[in-house]
Design a protein around this motif. Sequence first.
Motif, PDB file in Angstrom:
ATOM      1  N   VAL A 113      38.596  44.730  35.145  1.00 49.06           N
ATOM      2  CA  VAL A 113      38.065  45.394  36.341  1.00 49.06           C
ATOM      3  C   VAL A 113      39.159  45.548  37.395  1.00 49.06           C
ATOM      4  O   VAL A 113      39.322  46.619  37.987  1.00 49.06           O
ATOM      5  N   GLU A 114      39.891  44.488  37.636  1.00 50.36           N
ATOM      6  CA  GLU A 114      40.931  44.545  38.664  1.00 50.36           C
ATOM      7  C   GLU A 114      42.080  45.465  38.266  1.00 50.36           C
ATOM      8  O   GLU A 114      42.628  46.180  39.119  1.00 50.36           O
ATOM      9  N   ARG A 115      42.421  45.496  36.992  1.00 49.96           N
ATOM     10  CA  ARG A 115      43.455  46.437  36.538  1.00 49.96           C
ATOM     11  C   ARG A 115      42.989  47.871  36.740  1.00 49.96           C
ATOM     12  O   ARG A 115      43.721  48.712  37.272  1.00 49.96           O
ATOM     13  N   ARG A 116      41.754  48.162  36.333  1.00 48.06           N
ATOM     14  CA  ARG A 116      41.209  49.517  36.479  1.00 48.06           C
ATOM     15  C   ARG A 116      41.116  49.916  37.955  1.00 48.06           C
ATOM     16  O   ARG A 116      41.396  51.057  38.316  1.00 48.06           O
ATOM     17  N   TYR A 117      40.707  48.988  38.799  1.00 46.03           N
ATOM     18  CA  TYR A 117      40.611  49.242  40.236  1.00 46.03           C
ATOM     19  C   TYR A 117      41.995  49.555  40.810  1.00 46.03           C
ATOM     20  O   TYR A 117      42.159  50.532  41.549  1.00 46.03           O
ATOM     21  N   ALA A 118      42.974  48.738  40.461  1.00 43.92           N
ATOM     22  CA  ALA A 118      44.342  48.957  40.965  1.00 43.92           C
ATOM     23  C   ALA A 118      44.898  50.292  40.487  1.00 43.92           C
ATOM     24  O   ALA A 118      45.494  51.042  41.275  1.00 43.92           O
ATOM     25  N   GLU A 119      44.691  50.618  39.221  1.00 43.53           N
ATOM     26  CA  GLU A 119      45.180  51.902  38.706  1.00 43.53           C
ATOM     27  C   GLU A 119      44.496  53.074  39.401  1.00 43.53           C
ATOM     28  O   GLU A 119      45.139  54.071  39.728  1.00 43.53           O
ATOM     29  N   LYS A 120      43.203  52.958  39.638  1.00 43.55           N
ATOM     30  CA  LYS A 120      42.441  54.042  40.255  1.00 43.55           C
ATOM     31  C   LYS A 120      42.870  54.286  41.698  1.00 43.55           C
ATOM     32  O   LYS A 120      42.993  55.429  42.129  1.00 43.55           O
ATOM     33  N   TYR A 121      43.115  53.210  42.452  1.00 46.65           N
ATOM     34  CA  TYR A 121      43.348  53.371  43.885  1.00 46.65           C
ATOM     35  C   TYR A 121      44.788  53.173  44.334  1.00 46.65           C
ATOM     36  O   TYR A 121      45.142  53.623  45.420  1.00 46.65           O
ATOM     37  N   SER A 122      45.623  52.525  43.528  1.00 49.40           N
ATOM     38  CA  SER A 122      47.019  52.369  43.957  1.00 49.40           C
ATOM     39  C   SER A 122      48.005  52.944  42.956  1.00 49.40           C
ATOM     40  O   SER A 122      49.197  53.007  43.237  1.00 49.40           O
ATOM     41  N   GLY A 123      47.510  53.341  41.774  1.00 48.64           N
ATOM     42  CA  GLY A 123      48.389  53.925  40.768  1.00 48.64           C
ATOM     43  C   GLY A 123      49.219  52.914  40.007  1.00 48.64           C
ATOM     44  O   GLY A 123      50.085  53.287  39.233  1.00 48.64           O
ATOM     45  N   THR A 124      48.975  51.617  40.218  1.00 45.49           N
ATOM     46  CA  THR A 124      49.671  50.568  39.477  1.00 45.49           C
ATOM     47  C   THR A 124      48.627  49.655  38.836  1.00 45.49           C
ATOM     48  O   THR A 124      47.487  49.599  39.294  1.00 45.49           O
ATOM     49  N   PRO A 125      49.010  48.903  37.808  1.00 45.71           N
ATOM     50  CA  PRO A 125      48.044  47.993  37.171  1.00 45.71           C
ATOM     51  C   PRO A 125      47.884  46.654  37.901  1.00 45.71           C
ATOM     52  O   PRO A 125      47.127  45.802  37.472  1.00 45.71           O
ATOM     53  N   ASP A 126      48.599  46.486  39.009  1.00 44.91           N
ATOM     54  CA  ASP A 126      48.634  45.191  39.686  1.00 44.91           C
ATOM     55  C   ASP A 126      47.650  45.122  40.845  1.00 44.91           C
ATOM     56  O   ASP A 126      47.857  45.727  41.902  1.00 44.91           O
ATOM     57  N   PHE A 127      46.588  44.366  40.664  1.00 43.65           N
ATOM     58  CA  PHE A 127      45.602  44.142  41.715  1.00 43.65           C
ATOM     59  C   PHE A 127      46.111  43.039  42.635  1.00 43.65           C
ATOM     60  O   PHE A 127      46.597  42.010  42.169  1.00 43.65           O
ATOM     61  N   VAL A 128      45.995  43.248  43.941  1.00 44.52           N
ATOM     62  CA  VAL A 128      46.416  42.249  44.912  1.00 44.52           C
ATOM     63  C   VAL A 128      45.202  41.858  45.751  1.00 44.52           C
ATOM     64  O   VAL A 128      44.621  42.691  46.459  1.00 44.52           O
ATOM     65  N   ALA A 129      44.818  40.599  45.648  1.00 45.20           N
ATOM     66  CA  ALA A 129      43.713  40.086  46.463  1.00 45.20           C
ATOM     67  C   ALA A 129      44.219  39.895  47.889  1.00 45.20           C
ATOM     68  O   ALA A 129      45.307  39.362  48.099  1.00 45.20           O
ATOM     69  N   ASP A 130      43.432  40.343  48.868  1.00 40.79           N
ATOM     70  CA  ASP A 130      43.880  40.258  50.258  1.00 40.79           C
ATOM     71  C   ASP A 130      43.216  39.129  51.045  1.00 40.79           C
ATOM     72  O   ASP A 130      43.466  38.976  52.237  1.00 40.79           O
ATOM     73  N   GLY A 131      42.343  38.357  50.394  1.00 43.45           N
ATOM     74  CA  GLY A 131      41.693  37.246  51.092  1.00 43.45           C
ATOM     75  C   GLY A 131      40.565  37.671  52.009  1.00 43.45           C
ATOM     76  O   GLY A 131      40.022  36.838  52.739  1.00 43.45           O
ATOM     77  N   ARG A 132      40.209  38.952  51.975  1.00 49.86           N
ATOM     78  CA  ARG A 132      39.121  39.463  52.823  1.00 49.86           C
ATOM     79  C   ARG A 132      37.977  40.040  52.007  1.00 49.86           C
ATOM     80  O   ARG A 132      36.889  40.237  52.522  1.00 49.86           O
ATOM     81  N   HIS A 133      38.240  40.359  50.747  1.00 51.81           N
ATOM     82  CA  HIS A 133      37.265  41.015  49.888  1.00 51.81           C
ATOM     83  C   HIS A 133      36.790  40.077  48.776  1.00 51.81           C
ATOM     84  O   HIS A 133      37.478  39.108  48.448  1.00 51.81           O
ATOM     85  N   ALA A 134      35.650  40.421  48.184  1.00 51.68           N
ATOM     86  CA  ALA A 134      35.157  39.742  46.981  1.00 51.68           C
ATOM     87  C   ALA A 134      34.456  40.789  46.119  1.00 51.68           C
ATOM     88  O   ALA A 134      34.096  41.873  46.599  1.00 51.68           O
ATOM     89  N   TRP A 135      34.253  40.444  44.864  1.00 56.38           N
ATOM     90  CA  TRP A 135      33.640  41.379  43.918  1.00 56.38           C
ATOM     91  C   TRP A 135      32.132  41.205  43.876  1.00 56.38           C
ATOM     92  O   TRP A 135      31.618  40.098  43.805  1.00 56.38           O
ATOM     93  N   LEU A 136      31.448  42.346  43.887  1.00 53.61           N
ATOM     94  CA  LEU A 136      30.014  42.424  43.631  1.00 53.61           C
ATOM     95  C   LEU A 136      29.843  43.247  42.357  1.00 53.61           C
ATOM     96  O   LEU A 136      30.529  44.247  42.161  1.00 53.61           O
ATOM     97  N   ARG A 137      28.907  42.825  41.513  1.00 48.52           N
ATOM     98  CA  ARG A 137      28.634  43.563  40.278  1.00 48.52           C
ATOM     99  C   ARG A 137      27.168  43.987  40.302  1.00 48.52           C
ATOM    100  O   ARG A 137      26.291  43.195  40.611  1.00 48.52           O
ATOM    101  N   MET A 138      26.940  45.252  39.956  1.00 50.80           N
ATOM    102  CA  MET A 138      25.581  45.759  39.850  1.00 50.80           C
ATOM    103  C   MET A 138      25.387  46.324  38.452  1.00 50.80           C
ATOM    104  O   MET A 138      26.088  47.251  38.043  1.00 50.80           O
TER     105      MET A 138
END
Length: 160
Positions: A113-138
Amino acid sequence: MREQRRGRSIAMTRDEVGVFLDAERVCRVATIGADGHPHVVPLWFVWDGSALWLNSVVRSRRWADLRRDPRVSVVVDAGDDFDELRGVELFGEVEVASEVPRTSEPRPELTDVERRYAEKYSGTPDFVADGRHAWLRMRPAAVVSWDFRKNPALKPRRSG
């Protein structure tokens, strides 16, 4: 998951829903506020084929709403002219799917999920947690879709 009854002629197939959700970048998340009124906000997301993953700020009205009442409706749509409108609405409940807030601690269940998210929004496979967000799954209880490009009544007619 409940099957769509109305609008079946313009409904997307399961594969079309997946392609559409992979391509689109912004969803609109509707929660129920403490006062009982809806609260709708745009958010980035990832679709994994069976669940919608939302990366949410944990100190937000949206987060407070969802912790109090996990029911949610999410819309992703596209198109400018009436005969190009298409979209997907997902209904269900969210669950917290990471530590709150998300740290950089490796979590195998979040790797894809984090790889796909990083690729979709930053163009890299590296997800960086910022300490402000968390994951919700529906995991949607129901999905409704529409693609007006499939409506034969809206197709341009040739004169002739």
